[in-house]
Design a protein around this motif. Structure first.
Motif, PDB file in Angstrom:
ATOM      1  N   LEU A 169      47.398  45.671  34.662  1.00 20.37           N
ATOM      2  CA  LEU A 169      47.989  44.325  34.726  1.00 20.37           C
ATOM      3  C   LEU A 169      48.180  43.869  36.116  1.00 20.37           C
ATOM      4  O   LEU A 169      47.956  43.340  37.049  1.00 20.37           O
ATOM      5  N   LEU A 213      41.171  41.852  34.612  1.00 22.46           N
ATOM      6  CA  LEU A 213      42.110  40.968  33.261  1.00 22.46           C
ATOM      7  C   LEU A 213      40.822  40.045  32.096  1.00 22.46           C
ATOM      8  O   LEU A 213      41.789  40.721  31.177  1.00 22.46           O
ATOM      9  N   TYR A 217      42.646  41.269  28.310  1.00 18.75           N
ATOM     10  CA  TYR A 217      42.852  40.300  28.051  1.00 18.75           C
ATOM     11  C   TYR A 217      42.097  39.959  26.698  1.00 18.75           C
ATOM     12  O   TYR A 217      42.162  39.037  25.876  1.00 18.75           O
ATOM     13  N   LYS A 219      40.057  42.323  24.728  1.00 16.10           N
ATOM     14  CA  LYS A 219      40.015  43.468  23.917  1.00 16.10           C
ATOM     15  C   LYS A 219      39.318  43.278  22.987  1.00 16.10           C
ATOM     16  O   LYS A 219      39.314  43.715  21.788  1.00 16.10           O
TER      17      LYS A 219
END
Length: 376
Positions: A169, A213, A217, A219
């Protein structure tokens, strides 16, 4: 063994190739913007297919490495490097040094300097172009993007291994910050000559960051968008690119004379378009993905490496033959389009042969070092 394969990403990879293929046609067979305004601009923004490639690479690599870490508690940096070497290096170095040898005996493909050979041997070819300009041998120019990807492949497993997702991140947000700092730097130094902004790793790493990213995010969640919503996102992606090009005047390597706000907005729109393209297809069920398009995405690396050489053959070396053939079939006025079709078909055929008879043996060897199976 755990398997992760998303055919829609292969279809999207083929779309990225098509974008690039259309834009590179303009180099050797220009389209008159006054007569074909939208055809010209749609072809011009095709260059942004390269950032789409970058995004997809970062997303997929992050998915595979984080799944490996979740499954085993760590990742094997050595195995990752071996996998990337076996996938990228054989075709890359064979093509590059093949062109080096060809240019020693023929001037039809230009010249490749010793400095170029050194830079591209160590995957810093994009930096060489950034500071020196485009190369004297047109067919090897697209390989700059492979250098940028290899730079990511060196960094990404190390970041995950030593810092995990939190480090990813931080790395991604830092890359975005540096990218737009670089964009501002170039906007403050407008030029009427070649701009190295397009091949600058700092600028292009924003697309890697976005891919990372999105993986982190989401997932593993796969959006179940309605068909019309997906179509709308795809069209919106095209619109973002057109606005970035026409209004904000971000034109890859061509002179950059836009203001700081134009530059920031333009690059932001390019990035937004990339994400919209991704979301428009990501999560589509495999049964809705045409196998032929997924296959073309699978061989897109070879298509990307070879396509500009095919354009060079068709539009430069065999220009007279193209004119004669177009006249023979009654399509002389459309000879550039005839050449476009010929170049595409030949590119696909050569990429197929390369994939099945040259690349596949290395891919089979690559599996020995694979912990999470993907399409290869």
């Amino acid at each position: 063994m755990t398997r992760y394969y998303k055919p829609e990403l292969d279809v999207l990879r083929f779309c990225a190739f098509l974008f690039v293929f259309f834009t590179h046609r303009l180099d050797l067979a220009p389209i008159d913007p006054a007569e074909y305004y939208w055809g010209y601009h749609l072809s011009l923004v095709g260059v942004f297919g390269v950032p789409l490639f970058f995004f997809l690479s970062a997303f997929l690599i992050t998915e595979l490495l984080t799944k490996e870490q979740a499954l085993l508690g760590t990742i094997s940096v050595k195995s990752f490097y071996i996998r990337r070497i076996l996938r990228i290096w054989p075709l890359y170095f064979t093509f590059f040094f093949g062109m080096v040898m060809v240019t020693q005996f023929s001037h039809k493909f230009g010249q490749i300097s010793s400095g170029t050979q050194l830079a591209f041997s160590f995957f810093s070819g994009n930096w060489y172009i950034t500071f020196k300009g485009w190369l004297g041998s047109y067919p090897i120019n697209p390989l700059w993007s492979v250098s940028v990807e290899e730079q990511l492949y060196i960094l990404l497993p190390l970041v995950i291994f030593f810092t995990g997702k939190r480090g990813l991140l931080i790395f991604s947000y830092l890359a975005l910050f540096v990218a737009y700092a670089a964009v501002i730097y170039y906007a403050q130094r407008p030029t009427k000559e070649f701009s190295g902004e397009w091949t600058n790793s700092f600028v292009q790493f924003q697309f890697f960051a976005a891919g990372i990213l999105c993986s982190l995010y989401l997932k593993g969640m796969q959006p179940k968008w309605p068909v019309m919503a997906r179509i709308a996102m795809f069209i919106a992606g095209v619109a973002c690119w057109l606005i970035a090009s026409i209004v904000c005047e971000v034109h890859a390597d061509s002179p950059h004379l836009s203001t700081i706000w134009q530059a920031i907005s333009g690059w932001g729109l390019i990035l937004t378009g990339v994400i919209l393209f991704f979301l428009s297809l990501y999560g589509v069920e495999e049964k809705f993905m045409p196998r032929a398009l997924a296959y073309l995405g699978r061989i897109s690396y070879g298509m990307y490496v070879f396509h500009i050489t095919m354009f060079w053959f068709v539009y430069q070396i065999y220009k007279k033959e193209l004119d004669a053939f177009s006249k023979l079939i009654g399509a002389y006025e459309w000879r550039n389009d005839v050449g476009f079709i010929i170049a595409f078909v030949v590119t696909v055929i050569i990429a197929m042969l390369s994939y099945h008879f040259f690349e596949k043996p290395f891919l089979r060897l690559k599996r020995k070092f694979t912990l999470i199976l993907s399409r290869d």
